[in-house]
Write an enzyme that holds these catalytic residues in place. Structure first.
Site, PDB file in Angstrom:
ATOM      1  N   GLN A 154       0.892  -1.312  -0.041  1.00 42.31           N
ATOM      2  CA  GLN A 154       0.119  -0.262  -0.155  1.00 42.31           C
ATOM      3  C   GLN A 154       1.005   1.362   0.017  1.00 42.31           C
ATOM      4  O   GLN A 154       0.608   2.189  -0.590  1.00 42.31           O
ATOM      5  CB  GLN A 154      -0.871   0.156   1.297  1.00 42.31           C
ATOM      6  CG  GLN A 154      -2.267   1.021   0.992  1.00 42.31           C
ATOM      7  CD  GLN A 154      -3.001   0.760   0.054  1.00 42.31           C
ATOM      8  OE1 GLN A 154      -3.540  -0.467  -0.378  1.00 42.31           O
ATOM      9  NE2 GLN A 154      -3.484   1.975  -0.404  1.00 42.31           N
ATOM     10  N   TRP A 182      -7.009   8.915  -4.850  1.00 49.80           N
ATOM     11  CA  TRP A 182      -6.978   7.870  -5.690  1.00 49.80           C
ATOM     12  C   TRP A 182      -6.315   6.742  -5.154  1.00 49.80           C
ATOM     13  O   TRP A 182      -6.808   5.480  -5.405  1.00 49.80           O
ATOM     14  CB  TRP A 182      -6.149   8.314  -7.017  1.00 49.80           C
ATOM     15  CG  TRP A 182      -6.905   9.319  -7.754  1.00 49.80           C
ATOM     16  CD1 TRP A 182      -6.365  10.649  -7.588  1.00 49.80           C
ATOM     17  CD2 TRP A 182      -7.809   9.124  -8.644  1.00 49.80           C
ATOM     18  NE1 TRP A 182      -7.282  11.322  -8.437  1.00 49.80           N
ATOM     19  CE2 TRP A 182      -8.192  10.508  -9.098  1.00 49.80           C
ATOM     20  CE3 TRP A 182      -8.773   8.107  -9.077  1.00 49.80           C
ATOM     21  CZ2 TRP A 182      -9.364  10.774 -10.055  1.00 49.80           C
ATOM     22  CZ3 TRP A 182      -9.745   8.322  -9.878  1.00 49.80           C
ATOM     23  CH2 TRP A 182     -10.093   9.731 -10.273  1.00 49.80           C
ATOM     24  N   VAL A 183      -5.430   6.714  -4.252  1.00 43.05           N
ATOM     25  CA  VAL A 183      -4.847   5.553  -3.453  1.00 43.05           C
ATOM     26  C   VAL A 183      -4.924   5.902  -2.036  1.00 43.05           C
ATOM     27  O   VAL A 183      -4.478   6.818  -1.548  1.00 43.05           O
ATOM     28  CB  VAL A 183      -3.439   5.219  -3.982  1.00 43.05           C
ATOM     29  CG1 VAL A 183      -2.759   4.372  -3.238  1.00 43.05           C
ATOM     30  CG2 VAL A 183      -3.440   5.267  -5.469  1.00 43.05           C
ATOM     31  N   ALA A 184      -5.321   4.771  -1.504  1.00 46.54           N
ATOM     32  CA  ALA A 184      -5.429   5.181   0.126  1.00 46.54           C
ATOM     33  C   ALA A 184      -4.003   5.129   0.808  1.00 46.54           C
ATOM     34  O   ALA A 184      -3.286   4.236   0.418  1.00 46.54           O
ATOM     35  CB  ALA A 184      -6.224   3.958   0.638  1.00 46.54           C
ATOM     36  N   HIS A 191      -8.219  -2.899   1.452  1.00 43.93           N
ATOM     37  CA  HIS A 191      -7.347  -4.088   0.955  1.00 43.93           C
ATOM     38  C   HIS A 191      -6.403  -4.619   1.767  1.00 43.93           C
ATOM     39  O   HIS A 191      -5.961  -5.694   1.994  1.00 43.93           O
ATOM     40  CB  HIS A 191      -6.766  -3.324  -0.231  1.00 43.93           C
ATOM     41  CG  HIS A 191      -7.645  -3.374  -1.437  1.00 43.93           C
ATOM     42  ND1 HIS A 191      -7.896  -4.253  -2.374  1.00 43.93           N
ATOM     43  CD2 HIS A 191      -8.038  -2.037  -2.188  1.00 43.93           C
ATOM     44  CE1 HIS A 191      -8.718  -3.845  -3.176  1.00 43.93           C
ATOM     45  NE2 HIS A 191      -8.839  -2.459  -3.180  1.00 43.93           N
ATOM     46  N   GLU A 246     -15.397   4.673  -7.378  1.00 43.07           N
ATOM     47  CA  GLU A 246     -14.304   3.557  -7.941  1.00 43.07           C
ATOM     48  C   GLU A 246     -15.358   2.354  -8.336  1.00 43.07           C
ATOM     49  O   GLU A 246     -15.678   1.702  -7.427  1.00 43.07           O
ATOM     50  CB  GLU A 246     -13.569   3.050  -6.748  1.00 43.07           C
ATOM     51  CG  GLU A 246     -12.249   4.059  -6.369  1.00 43.07           C
ATOM     52  CD  GLU A 246     -11.059   3.226  -5.680  1.00 43.07           C
ATOM     53  OE1 GLU A 246     -11.347   2.243  -5.106  1.00 43.07           O
ATOM     54  OE2 GLU A 246     -10.070   3.927  -5.385  1.00 43.07           O
TER      55      GLU A 246
HETATM   56 ZN   LIG Z   1      -9.676  -1.314  -4.366  1.00 42.35          ZN
END
Ligand SMILES: [Zn+2]
Length: 280
Positions: A154, A182-184, A191, A246
């Site tokens: 991540q 956009w990306v945690a 995830h 998303e």
């Molecule tokens: Zn995802």
């Protein structure tokens, strides 16, 4: 006849044996002990068998709690439903977002490996598999393109996005803010808990808004709740979720919650804030 035999027998017993036990009584007592022993053995066997069956049902119940409804009836009748519900509430409604981070020492539950190097929390696997199977049975081609991620993975994904915005001329703070849409950020991704999957259409594997037009997403959006999944980041809830739309990220919450969320048009943050659930 029986009375006569009994009387005759009593008469034949020598006096000394009366104090021990009449022969017929001893024989009957032996029979009684045998019966008692047999009953005890049968009782213990039944007890052990019952417990073994209960354990088996319990295991299946764990699967069927979010699995096929066909097996739910007898399982619910026998298994400790209250315990199952308590257990499922603790894990499948786990809230992970920008305000509720997973700790770095978050213990991942047992994982099930999938094709393509993916893996998910084993407890969501049966329903996930069923959803994928049913979608394929409809002639669709869903593909899991992301699943469980380690903290390092991540971090890597997040920093890659930050670098992109840095190259666009943003300063670091701005780049991180844009990237987090956009990306945690590490610790804020579902995830990392193994409870979410990104699914795309084989025919269109780009993660953008066009993904929602694919046949796979159309089917998933309509049916995912039946399998305990929700489209976690809907287009009109970004302010609440903190994540942009998303149309590929599906989160397992269990069938009951998925149905309620869907029927009421809520995102997970709204759903949990309206419930007496301890937020992590
Ligand atoms: Zn995802």
């Amino acid at each position: 006849m029986a009375e006569n035999r009994m009387m005759r027998y009593e008469e034949e017993i020598p006096d000394r044996e009366y104090f021990v036990a009449p022969r017929h009584a001893r024989r009957r007592r032996r029979v009684s002990w045998k019966l008692l022993l047999l009953c005890a053995v049968l009782f213990l066997s039944g007890l052990l068998l019952g417990r073994a069956l209960a354990a088996e049902v319990d295991m299946e119940g764990g699967y069927r709690a979010g699995g096929t409804s066909a097996g739910a009836g007898p399982v619910q009748a026998i298994a400790p439903v209250a315990e199952q519900k308590k257990d499922t509430e603790e894990w499948q409604l786990l809230l992970v977002n920008r305000d509720h981070l997973l700790s770095e020492d978050y213990k991942i539950h047992e994982m099930t490996k999938l094709r393509g190097g993916h893996s998910v929390d084993s407890r969501i696997y049966p329903d996930l598999q069923k959803m994928m199977d049913d979608a394929r049975a409809e002639g669709l081609q869903p593909l899991i393109c992301s699943s469980y991620r380690t903290w390092d993975k991540q971090e890597e994904l997040f920093q890659r996005k930050v670098s992109y915005y840095l190259r666009q001329g943003c300063d670091r703070q701005e780049a991180e803010e844009k990237a987090s849409a956009w990306v945690a950020r590490p610790g804020t991704s579902e995830h990392q808990a193994g409870l979410a999957v990104d699914i795309v259409d084989v025919a269109y594997q780009v993660l953008d808004e066009q993904q929602e037009q694919t046949e796979v997403q159309q089917w998933l959006m309509e049916h995912c709740a039946e399998y305990g999944f929700i489209l976690r980041y809907p287009t009109d809830k970004s302010e609440l979720t903190g994540v942009s739309y998303e149309p590929w990220h599906y989160r397992y919450v269990g069938k009951e919650a998925a149905r309620e969320l869907t029927e009421q048009g809520l995102c997970l943050e709204e759903y949990l804030s309206g419930q007496s659930v301890v937020l992590f």
